[in-house]
Design an enzyme around this catalytic site. Structure first.
Site, mmCIF file in Angstrom:
data_model
loop_
_atom_site.group_PDB
_atom_site.id
_atom_site.type_symbol
_atom_site.label_atom_id
_atom_site.label_comp_id
_atom_site.label_asym_id
_atom_site.label_seq_id
_atom_site.Cartn_x
_atom_site.Cartn_y
_atom_site.Cartn_z
ATOM 1 N N GLY A 46 25.262 13.481 -28.208
ATOM 2 C CA GLY A 46 24.632 13.951 -26.971
ATOM 3 C C GLY A 46 25.143 13.179 -25.767
ATOM 4 C CB ALA A 47 25.954 9.612 -25.297
ATOM 5 N N GLY A 82 0.842 -1.199 0.000
ATOM 6 C CA GLY A 82 0.000 0.000 0.000
ATOM 7 C C GLY A 82 0.873 1.243 0.000
ATOM 8 N N GLY A 83 0.293 2.324 0.490
ATOM 9 C CA GLY A 83 1.021 3.599 0.521
ATOM 10 C C GLY A 83 2.283 3.535 1.343
HETATM 11 C C1 HXC Z 1 -4.264 -4.528 11.455
HETATM 12 C C2 HXC Z 1 -3.032 -6.365 10.800
HETATM 13 C C3 HXC Z 1 -2.686 -5.717 9.608
HETATM 14 C C4 HXC Z 1 -3.189 -4.398 9.395
HETATM 15 C C5 HXC Z 1 -1.751 -7.659 9.625
HETATM 16 N N1 HXC Z 1 -2.449 -7.549 10.763
HETATM 17 N N2 HXC Z 1 -1.894 -6.542 8.887
HETATM 18 N N3 HXC Z 1 -3.818 -5.776 11.712
HETATM 19 N N4 HXC Z 1 -3.957 -3.854 10.337
HETATM 20 N N5 HXC Z 1 -2.873 -3.719 8.294
HETATM 21 C C6 HXC Z 1 -2.535 -8.525 11.824
HETATM 22 C C7 HXC Z 1 -3.323 -9.758 11.435
HETATM 23 O O1 HXC Z 1 -4.690 -9.534 11.634
HETATM 24 C C8 HXC Z 1 -2.773 -10.771 12.412
HETATM 25 O O2 HXC Z 1 -3.350 -10.547 13.660
HETATM 26 C C9 HXC Z 1 -1.317 -10.363 12.532
HETATM 27 O O3 HXC Z 1 -1.246 -9.014 12.110
HETATM 28 C C10 HXC Z 1 -0.385 -11.172 11.650
HETATM 29 O O4 HXC Z 1 -0.914 -11.172 10.341
HETATM 30 P P1 HXC Z 1 -1.187 -12.508 9.517
HETATM 31 O O5 HXC Z 1 -2.188 -12.180 8.483
HETATM 32 O O6 HXC Z 1 -1.516 -13.618 10.453
HETATM 33 O O7 HXC Z 1 0.230 -12.757 8.885
HETATM 34 P P2 HXC Z 1 0.606 -13.339 7.467
HETATM 35 O O8 HXC Z 1 -0.221 -14.555 7.183
HETATM 36 O O9 HXC Z 1 2.074 -13.487 7.475
HETATM 37 O O10 HXC Z 1 0.169 -12.237 6.419
HETATM 38 C C11 HXC Z 1 0.806 -10.987 6.397
HETATM 39 C C12 HXC Z 1 0.057 -9.977 5.467
HETATM 40 C C13 HXC Z 1 -1.447 -9.973 5.846
HETATM 41 C C14 HXC Z 1 0.264 -10.431 4.015
HETATM 42 C C15 HXC Z 1 0.719 -8.647 5.666
HETATM 43 O O11 HXC Z 1 -1.561 -9.807 7.264
HETATM 44 C C16 HXC Z 1 -2.173 -8.881 5.178
HETATM 45 O O12 HXC Z 1 -2.554 -9.034 4.025
HETATM 46 N N6 HXC Z 1 -2.431 -7.796 5.926
HETATM 47 C C17 HXC Z 1 -3.195 -6.705 5.399
HETATM 48 C C18 HXC Z 1 -2.380 -5.926 4.430
HETATM 49 C C19 HXC Z 1 -3.097 -4.688 4.007
HETATM 50 O O13 HXC Z 1 -3.974 -4.731 3.145
HETATM 51 N N7 HXC Z 1 -2.788 -3.555 4.651
HETATM 52 C C20 HXC Z 1 -3.359 -2.324 4.428
HETATM 53 C C21 HXC Z 1 -2.652 -1.777 3.201
HETATM 54 S S1 HXC Z 1 -3.233 -0.190 2.803
HETATM 55 P P3 HXC Z 1 -3.643 -11.730 14.687
HETATM 56 O O14 HXC Z 1 -4.339 -11.056 15.815
HETATM 57 O O15 HXC Z 1 -4.476 -12.707 13.940
HETATM 58 O O16 HXC Z 1 -2.307 -12.279 15.051
HETATM 59 C C22 HXC Z 1 -2.197 0.773 3.591
HETATM 60 C C23 HXC Z 1 -2.465 2.181 3.344
HETATM 61 C C24 HXC Z 1 -1.310 2.990 3.747
HETATM 62 O O17 HXC Z 1 -1.323 0.384 4.252
HETATM 63 C C25 HXC Z 1 -1.449 4.327 3.121
HETATM 64 C C26 HXC Z 1 -0.304 5.196 3.493
HETATM 65 C C27 HXC Z 1 -0.371 6.472 2.729
#
Ligand code: HXC
Length: 517
Positions: free
Chosen positions: A407-408, A172-173
């Site tokens: 140019g290079a 993401g961001g």
């Molecule tokens: C809250 C999160 C989280 C998140 C992971 N967790 N990402 N909690 N917010 N963004 C938590 C899970 O719920 C889990 O909690 C623990 O962290 C470990 O994650 P798992 O999924 O069990 O691990 P894994 O299987 O290794 O997968 C990792 C992952 C997946 C691929 C990163 O967790 C995932 O897809 N997370 C979401 C990614 C995402 O879409 N993020 C937002 C992106 S947008 P528990 O309690 O079960 O242990 C963004 C915008 C930013 O970031 C903008 C900035 C400008």
């Protein structure tokens, strides 16, 4: 036990708890994936026992989605300062064992605190990323946290070196913080960077793609150029950060550290007198030239898998850091194209921002022709490199080994772009274009009417080459300061850099430039 001793005991217990991050189970899971925890990574990175942790007791403030019942001391990031080879650095390392290292408002505050300290103290900031992105439960507060970090990345750019190690997901961001820093390191099979993950890609474009294919280390090192380094393991990545810092100053007002040089500065290498093949179309390996002229052949290449037709990286000459930019005749004949221009421009600007002299080794037949390049905007991208060299005020030494056309020639740190010392080997060919192309333009009509057009053009080409395929013509005008024996290159470049060590040059005052982006 006294009241005070009780309190000390409680403090020690709290610290022990904080150091466990998300708990033993989560740590086991992290290890089972072949990943170190945030604290283990920091321990590997800094000098032994030098790390001082800050904000160990910070906790998140979120009360949405049951978060009020989930508290972790330190809130998913370990921050603080330590030393690397005795030099101060600031560090933040996201702790995936705590809610997937997701970024909360308070995590952002912790990161911003060490970023602010790094700016105040003029010391590098190193981020070790391993995070699921914005903590979903925190909504806009997590986004605001990212924005605070990005703003600091921007203000720190060109002031202190910023290095990002990606040792897990970075999606993401969130990817924009590493993208704003100077160098990014990813580990194969462990690090992922993408704006939108495979599931969203499938929904929007229908493409089936794995995380590795979409944003793994290899793809970003070779295709997108998003990462500067792709390493096999996180341990390798962490040692690389230490090595990289050894070439860099602490900030933009300092010089890179001098390392004792055991390699004689007047070392002559006869192999260089024979390295250029007789045929102008035959390649040779520019790495051999670089390895021969720098101290002990120690070269830290940046972006080695991206645009290999140009080589950039750090070496030392007589113990001082130097940024090297060199065309690679072995790859696409060393031609400049969009990617090579972008890669080299970014590197030149980094060196200039951090007082690292630039050595340019030229063997360039020109810019790559064709619609692919023109439609891709090679004009603007090539201009970036031209601009980068032209604005750079650090010492610039250029050595032309063979071709330097059109140019290079100008782009590759020529005299008029304020090249300080421009040398050429006797094999240099400095001209508007190569002989064959030139006579096609100059003698097209005559060739058509001659008895044997091919023989006629060959004769004219020989004439052209005699006049232009040498460095003397440029030296006659002072555009080349001296024609040097190839085997003396190391000595001559070191001498030039010594001479230039007190160089003072400033550009006109302005709010900021308008680099052709
Ligand atoms: C809250 C999160 C989280 C998140 C992971 N967790 N990402 N909690 N917010 N963004 C938590 C899970 O719920 C889990 O909690 C623990 O962290 C470990 O994650 P798992 O999924 O069990 O691990 P894994 O299987 O290794 O997968 C990792 C992952 C997946 C691929 C990163 O967790 C995932 O897809 N997370 C979401 C990614 C995402 O879409 N993020 C937002 C992106 S947008 P528990 O309690 O079960 O242990 C963004 C915008 C930013 O970031 C903008 C900035 C400008």
């Amino acid at each position: 036990m006294s009241n005070q001793l009780d309190k000390v005991k409680d403090l020690i217990e709290q610290r022990t708890k904080a150091r466990l991050g998300g708990g033993e189970k989560a740590i086991e899971k992290q290890h089972s994936l072949g990943k170190r925890t945030a604290r283990e990574r920091i321990e590997m990175l800094v000098d032994e026992s030098s790390f001082e942790e800050l904000d160990m007791f910070v906790e998140h403030r979120c009360t949405n989605f049951g978060m009020e019942k989930k508290g972790f001391l330190g809130d998913g990031v370990v921050t603080g300062y330590g030393t690397i080879e005795g030099r101060l650095v600031y560090i933040f390392a996201q702790d995936f064992t705590v809610i997937g290292g997701s970024l909360s408002e308070t995590m952002a505050l912790k990161i911003c605190k060490v970023m602010d300290l790094s700016m105040k103290m003029g010391a590098p900031i190193i981020g070790l990323n391993d995070s699921g992105g914005a903590r979903i439960q925190e909504g806009i507060n997590a986004l605001a946290g990212y924005a605070e970090i990005f703003q600091r990345n921007i203000l720190a750019s060109g002031v202190v070196p910023q290095i990002s190690g990606i040792f897990g997901p970075c999606a993401g961001g969130a990817v924009y913080s590493p993208a704003l820093t100077d160098f990014t390191i990813m580990a194969k099979g462990m690090s992922y960077m993408f704006l939108t993950g495979p599931k969203v890609v499938k929904t929007v474009t229908g493409e089936d793609v794995t995380q590795e294919q979409l944003g793994g280390a290899s793809v970003h090192a070779s295709r997108s150029g998003v990462t500067h380094f792709a390493v096999d393991t996180e341990d390798e990545g962490i040692s690389l950060i230490r090595q990289l810092l050894s070439f860099l100053p602490q900030n933009n007002l300092e010089e890179a550290p001098m390392i004792k040089c055991d390699d004689p500065i007047d070392r002559i290498d006869d192999s260089l007198n024979e390295i250029i093949p007789d045929s102008p179309n035959k390649p040779y390996d520019m790495y051999e030239v670089i390895g021969t002229i720098i101290d002990s052949g120690e070269f830290l290449e940046v972006h080695s898998h991206y645009a290999p037709n140009i080589i950039v990286g750090f070496g030392r000459m007589n113990g001082s850091s130097v940024g090297i930019v060199a065309n690679q005749p072995k790859c696409l004949a060393g031609v400049l194209d969009i990617n090579a221009s972008r890669k080299a421009a970014r590197f030149v600007r980094f060196c200039d921002a951090f007082n690292i002299p630039i050595l340019t080794l030229v063997d360039v037949p020109g810019f790559l022709p064709g619609t692919g390049q023109e439609y891709g905007g090679v004009i603007v991208h090539g201009a970036k490199l031209l601009y980068a060299y032209g604005e750079a005020t650090v010492p610039k030494v250029t050595v032309t080994l063979r071709k330097s056309y059109g140019g290079a020639h100008i782009v590759m740190s020529c005299k008029q772009l304020r090249g300080d010392m421009n040398y050429a080997w006797p094999t240099a060919e400095i001209a508007v274009m190569g002989g064959a192309g030139a006579v096609e333009v100059l003698y097209a009509k005559e060739a058509r009417t001659s008895e044997d057009p091919a023989a006629f053009l060959k004769e004219k080409e020989a004439e052209y080459n005699k006049a232009f395929a040498n460095p003397f013509n440029a030296a006659k005008y002072g555009y080349i300061d001296d024609i040097i024996e190839p085997r003396n290159t190391r000595f001559r470049v070191i001498r030039a850099l010594q001479q230039l060590s007190t160089k003072k040059l400033t550009n006109p005052a302005k709010k900021h430039d308008n680099l052709p982006l």
